[in-house]
Design a protein around this motif. Structure first.
Motif, mmCIF file in Angstrom:
data_model
loop_
_atom_site.group_PDB
_atom_site.id
_atom_site.type_symbol
_atom_site.label_atom_id
_atom_site.label_comp_id
_atom_site.label_asym_id
_atom_site.label_seq_id
_atom_site.Cartn_x
_atom_site.Cartn_y
_atom_site.Cartn_z
ATOM 1 N N LEU A 9 0.749 -1.093 0.018
ATOM 2 C CA LEU A 9 0.053 -0.071 -0.068
ATOM 3 C C LEU A 9 0.854 1.194 0.190
ATOM 4 O O LEU A 9 1.757 1.264 0.711
ATOM 5 N N ASN A 10 0.425 2.153 -0.670
ATOM 6 C CA ASN A 10 1.112 3.669 -0.554
ATOM 7 C C ASN A 10 0.936 4.093 0.794
ATOM 8 O O ASN A 10 -0.066 3.687 1.284
ATOM 9 N N GLU A 11 1.730 5.279 0.780
ATOM 10 C CA GLU A 11 1.602 6.023 2.219
ATOM 11 C C GLU A 11 0.218 6.451 2.482
ATOM 12 O O GLU A 11 -0.276 6.435 3.744
ATOM 13 N N SER A 12 -0.430 7.199 1.519
ATOM 14 C CA SER A 12 -1.780 7.839 1.746
ATOM 15 C C SER A 12 -2.804 6.678 2.009
ATOM 16 O O SER A 12 -3.586 6.764 2.963
ATOM 17 N N ASP A 13 -2.544 5.326 1.623
ATOM 18 C CA ASP A 13 -3.526 4.449 1.579
ATOM 19 C C ASP A 13 -3.389 4.022 3.071
ATOM 20 O O ASP A 13 -4.361 3.318 3.940
ATOM 21 N N GLN A 14 -1.981 3.686 3.487
ATOM 22 C CA GLN A 14 -1.816 3.299 4.730
ATOM 23 C C GLN A 14 -2.290 4.111 5.854
ATOM 24 O O GLN A 14 -2.944 3.829 6.761
ATOM 25 N N GLU A 56 -6.607 5.163 9.910
ATOM 26 C CA GLU A 56 -7.391 6.166 10.339
ATOM 27 C C GLU A 56 -8.974 5.644 10.280
ATOM 28 O O GLU A 56 -9.748 6.074 11.316
ATOM 29 N N SER A 57 -9.390 5.051 9.170
ATOM 30 C CA SER A 57 -10.810 4.695 8.938
ATOM 31 C C SER A 57 -11.229 3.464 9.174
ATOM 32 O O SER A 57 -12.356 3.037 9.225
ATOM 33 N N TYR A 58 -10.251 2.293 9.154
ATOM 34 C CA TYR A 58 -10.745 0.866 9.249
ATOM 35 C C TYR A 58 -9.931 -0.006 10.304
ATOM 36 O O TYR A 58 -10.231 -0.921 10.347
ATOM 37 N N TYR A 59 -8.849 0.481 10.668
ATOM 38 C CA TYR A 59 -7.888 -0.485 11.488
ATOM 39 C C TYR A 59 -8.407 -0.984 12.590
ATOM 40 O O TYR A 59 -8.689 -2.006 13.427
ATOM 41 N N GLY A 60 -8.905 0.203 13.380
ATOM 42 C CA GLY A 60 -9.698 -0.091 14.929
ATOM 43 C C GLY A 60 -10.844 -1.100 14.604
ATOM 44 O O GLY A 60 -10.972 -2.090 15.471
#
Length: 504
Positions: free
Chosen positions: A342-347, A352-356
């Motif tokens: 994944l590029n930095e922006s997608d990481q 921010e939006s999905y990891y938790g």
């Protein structure tokens, strides 16, 4: 001169490292018919080798999160026995306590810790036969590592110095970076409770707020109740207000249909949007109906903690298959490859939006935990509340916990159980190495390593072929490295690389 290998940290990763090195050296010795001379020294700041912090807790209320057959498999060995150890083995004639705990698939973590400890002792005694010296330096904290030249490092501990050809950093969890501004305030504890020492100065007659609602928070709550430290209500708060899902009662070797093919074709350039689209396609196929982000439980707004537990306990007791859990488990194992592509922006978008939310579904708790939590909630002794927003300390000795709906609760006892942190400057060893440029801080936490080899990179981006890192310090590159299977995979990869290096 024998090859000298320094392993900093004596937890599960260190045991996996030593086991793989031992097996590689043994097999090479059998082929050449000559002993394989090497020296391995483990530095551990606590007094035991093997358990580390996660498996040192002595309480039966702290259970492993995966079935024991999965946990033991990663440390299995074709050379070390699983039965009674001889009186000269240093294992005090212990049986493999972990495997002997037959009444449950989820035994207390301290039994797994004893399993790891006995494994370490076995390797130490078997290694002697091959002229391999495996030394355990207990109660020895390493405070610095310095590069002497291209082939040697100086390991500086509080009680001794040691020169090594290879260094492996497997120091485990770093302190939480959340709420550091509260450290030192009366009534605030900066880490989860796992021992009586942690509960020092805790007042059982006062209510308590635990920040977090995943496994660290659950461990703390169950410890407080089981050891009679909580006579009043315990409140767990988090943004989502969701507890982890139950560990599947049956593990099925489910085959993903779409994501592996895309990941293979995309190579080093994976699109997060495409990946997420394929993820929901996998889930929909597994469940036999259309499922997307809008249709799943995402927070306390969609369900209550009691209803969340009721539904999952019912499914588990009826042994109802949960196809989604099979998909998530498979995707979790693909994470290292996905993350690196994944590029930095997608990481950053993913974090921010999905990891938790993803970790809520990917983290597991055993059925026993779920039943106990449900009982505590029904008895009004435990409350799980979502919408957590911030903490203020307007009045000395009182913490105001604020929520997004404008309400707040006050407490004089507050425990941070949000998990580990990733700021390398919070650990004296990494701070010193960072200041001298031997390591570099990753923008997403931890230190910078080569994602394929796990070799440490210095401040100039130059890779050290003789220094490696495992587990949480590599979080920015690997992500979610606290899974025992993933840490073992890293340990085996590094052990193979070191073996090839000293065999050249």
């Amino acid at each position: 001169m024998p090859a000298k290998i320094a392993i900093i940290g004596g937890g599960a990763a260190a045991v996996a490292m030593c086991l793989r090195l031992y097996e590689n050296m043994r097999e090479a010795s059998e082929v050449s018919n000559n002993p394989y001379i090497a020296e391995i020294r483990i530095f551990e700041k606590n007094n035991t080798i093997g358990p580390g912090i996660p498996y040192s807790t002595p309480y039966d209320c702290h259970l492993v999160n995966f079935p024991k057959k999965i946990m033991t498999a990663v440390f299995d060995s074709k050379y070390l026995t699983n039965g009674l150890y001889g009186t000269d083995s240093g294992a005090e004639n212990r049986a493999n306590l972990f495997n002997s705990y037959l009444h449950t698939d989820y035994p207390p973590r301290h039994l797994y810790g004893e399993y790891l400890e006995s494994r370490a002792e076995q390797i130490q005694n078997e290694a002697i036969k091959l002229d391999i010296t495996l030394e355990f330096r207990r109660n020895t904290e390493v405070i610095d590592v310095k590069s002497l030249d291209e082939q040697n490092f100086l390991i500086e501990a509080k009680t001794e110095n040691y020169t090594a050809n290879y260094v492996v950093l497997c120091t485990g969890n770093m302190p939480s970076t959340n709420f550091r501004e509260l450290i030192g305030k009366e009534g605030y504890w900066h880490k989860p409770f796992y021992s009586e020492e942690d509960a020092k100065n805790f007042d059982p007659k006062k209510s308590v707020v635990i920040i977090g609602s995943r496994t660290s928070a659950i461990d703390t709550a169950l410890f407080l109740f089981s050891e009679k430290h909580a006579q009043e209500k315990v409140i767990m708060v988090s943004r989502s207000g969701l507890l982890p899902v139950l560990c599947p009662q049956k593990f099925v070797n489910y085959q993903l249909k779409y994501m592996p093919e895309y990941i293979e074709a995309a190579g080093t350039s994976i699109s997060l949007d495409t990946l997420i689209s394929l993820f929901w396609k996998e889930i929909s196929d597994a469940e036999g109906c259309t499922i997307d982000f809008s249709s799943i439980v995402k927070s306390y707004k969609d369900t209550t903690a009691l209803h969340w537990l009721d539904r999952q306990i019912k499914e588990a007791e009826m042994e109802t298959p949960n196809p989604s859990s099979y998909v998530i488990a498979k995707v979790f194992l693909l994470f290292p490859k996905i993350w690196q592509a994944l590029n930095e922006s997608d990481q950053e978008t993913f974090l921010e939006s999905y990891y938790g939310l993803f970790m809520t579904y990917a983290s597991n708790i055993p059925l026993q935990f779920a039943k106990k939590l449900r009982e505590l909630i029904q008895d009004d002794r435990l409350c799980v509340r979502g919408g957590f927003e911030s903490i203020t300390t307007d009045t000395p000795g009182t913490f105001n916990v604020r929520f997004e709906d404008g309400t707040s609760i006050s407490t004089s006892q507050l425990i941070n159980a949000t998990g580990c942190g990733y700021d390398i400057d919070s650990v004296p060893l990494y701070k010193s190495m960072h200041q001298r440029g031997l390591t570099a801080a990753h923008r997403l936490g931890g230190i910078v390593v080569n994602p394929q080899t796990f070799c440490v990179l210095n401040k100039d981006g130059i890779e050290s072929a003789r220094m490696y890192a495992i587990g949480e310090p590599t979080r920015g590159v690997v992500l979610a490295t606290n899974d025992v299977r993933r840490v073992n995979w890293q340990a085996e990869s590094i052990a193979d690389a070191i073996f090839q290096g000293i065999s050249a």
